[in-house]
Design an enzyme around this catalytic site. Sequence first.
Site, PDB file in Angstrom:
ATOM      1  N   HIS A  48      -4.744   5.773   5.331  1.00 39.10           N
ATOM      2  CA  HIS A  48      -3.321   5.741   5.023  1.00 39.10           C
ATOM      3  C   HIS A  48      -3.239   5.738   3.499  1.00 39.10           C
ATOM      4  O   HIS A  48      -4.183   5.301   2.827  1.00 39.10           O
ATOM      5  CB  HIS A  48      -2.668   4.477   5.590  1.00 39.10           C
ATOM      6  CG  HIS A  48      -2.674   4.436   7.094  1.00 39.10           C
ATOM      7  ND1 HIS A  48      -3.335   3.474   7.809  1.00 39.10           N
ATOM      8  CD2 HIS A  48      -2.113   5.264   7.996  1.00 39.10           C
ATOM      9  CE1 HIS A  48      -3.169   3.706   9.098  1.00 39.10           C
ATOM     10  NE2 HIS A  48      -2.439   4.793   9.243  1.00 39.10           N
ATOM     11  N   ASP A  51      -4.014   2.418   2.265  1.00 36.24           N
ATOM     12  CA  ASP A  51      -5.412   1.981   2.465  1.00 36.24           C
ATOM     13  C   ASP A  51      -6.192   2.328   1.200  1.00 36.24           C
ATOM     14  O   ASP A  51      -7.068   1.574   0.757  1.00 36.24           O
ATOM     15  CB  ASP A  51      -6.093   2.745   3.618  1.00 36.24           C
ATOM     16  CG  ASP A  51      -5.574   2.369   4.997  1.00 36.24           C
ATOM     17  OD1 ASP A  51      -5.207   1.208   5.192  1.00 36.24           O
ATOM     18  OD2 ASP A  51      -5.569   3.254   5.885  1.00 36.24           O
TER      19      ASP A  51
HETATM   20  C1  XUL Z   1      -0.682   4.884  15.801  1.00 41.40           C
HETATM   21  C2  XUL Z   1      -1.826   5.624  15.310  1.00 41.40           C
HETATM   22  C3  XUL Z   1      -2.081   5.553  13.855  1.00 41.40           C
HETATM   23  C4  XUL Z   1      -2.347   6.857  13.233  1.00 41.40           C
HETATM   24  C5  XUL Z   1      -2.572   6.821  11.765  1.00 41.40           C
HETATM   25  O1  XUL Z   1      -0.487   4.932  17.139  1.00 41.40           O
HETATM   26  O2  XUL Z   1      -2.537   6.208  16.094  1.00 41.40           O
HETATM   27  O3  XUL Z   1      -3.183   4.724  13.634  1.00 41.40           O
HETATM   28  O4  XUL Z   1      -3.496   7.399  13.811  1.00 41.40           O
HETATM   29  O5  XUL Z   1      -1.447   6.535  11.078  1.00 41.40           O
END
Ligand code: XUL
Length: 344
Positions: A48, A51
């Site tokens: 992210h 992150d």
């Molecule tokens: C949420 C999900 C997240 C995404 C990344 O359901 O899967 O972890 O993969 O933002």
Amino acid sequence: MSKFKFSVGPWNVAPGADSYGPATRNDVDFEEKVKRFAELGFSAVQFHDDDAVPNMNNLTEEEIKAEARKVKQILDKYGMAAEFVAPRLWMDPHTIDGGFMSTSAEDREFAMWRAYRSIDIARELGCDMVVLWLAREGTLCAESKSPVWATKMLVEAINKMLAYDPTIRICIEPKPNEPIDRSICGTMGHVMAVSAATIDPSRVGGNLESAHAVLAGLDPAHEIGFALAMGKLMTVHLNDQNGIRYDQDKSFGVENLRSAFNQVKVLKENGYGDNGEYVGLDVKAMRTTKDEDGYKHLENSLNIFKALEEKVDRFDYDFQKKCVETRDFEALEMYVMELLMGLK
Ligand code: XUL
Ligand code: MN
């Protein structure tokens, strides 16, 4: 020996808090996670935006890039690549009613700022992909926004990202609900339609997460197959899910081994990975898991994936052909069961 390269996100090693209770494990330092991921056989880390750059809202664009360069050094130290960066548009006070399709113009602007910064961070980390998990893009109150307007806002936001960076790829991770009630872009079919509506469909694809497909009442292997047929499967988030309930992110294959087998099979049969795609795992440890076992769900998922790869290698396509010709699907189904039970 697996033919695939694997990726994982730092959030996949987490302290175990849920909506009803606090953490059960200690936080783990980012560098320690990267080191362990490399030891476990992963080749890339998924991020992210925050992150990679915590507190990014309080930093300038140049400061954000400088922080991202420090993260790149950690990745380099352990021989790891970055696969993608995903703007976290669900935690901030600016995204209470969504990001790209928030009814507040100021909040939509904030969402675009995070999307552009995610692209900047991706570039500093050496990758060309931004994942959009559209957590709050939809409605909690069905009458609060028009689904037509909301869908158009998503296309507009993606077009702006494509224009901001002429080679960035935008990868939507569809999910039908949670935390939103009614999502705007809930399945791979939606993703393909949104892609086609953008200014450069060749740069807009999908990330199929097994659990999200199950939540939509769909078969993950068919969702993967659909995106592959369109040439737009940019990555996957393999995991498992026990039916239609809260998103579980269980270890790959632990609920439905036949479905997991078919996911590996469709990936392998269609040359997934030949253009550098990673097999991403988006799995969560159980809340009961102890600190010392905080990576077991990752090891288990990798081991199950690799064991299923071997099953796919042993799959008897001649027998399958014969069964199809004689329309003996009972025999074909039993053959698959015996293969998975280790009787073949
Ligand atoms: C949420 C999900 C997240 C995404 C990344 O359901 O899967 O972890 O993969 O933002
Ligand atoms: Mn995911």
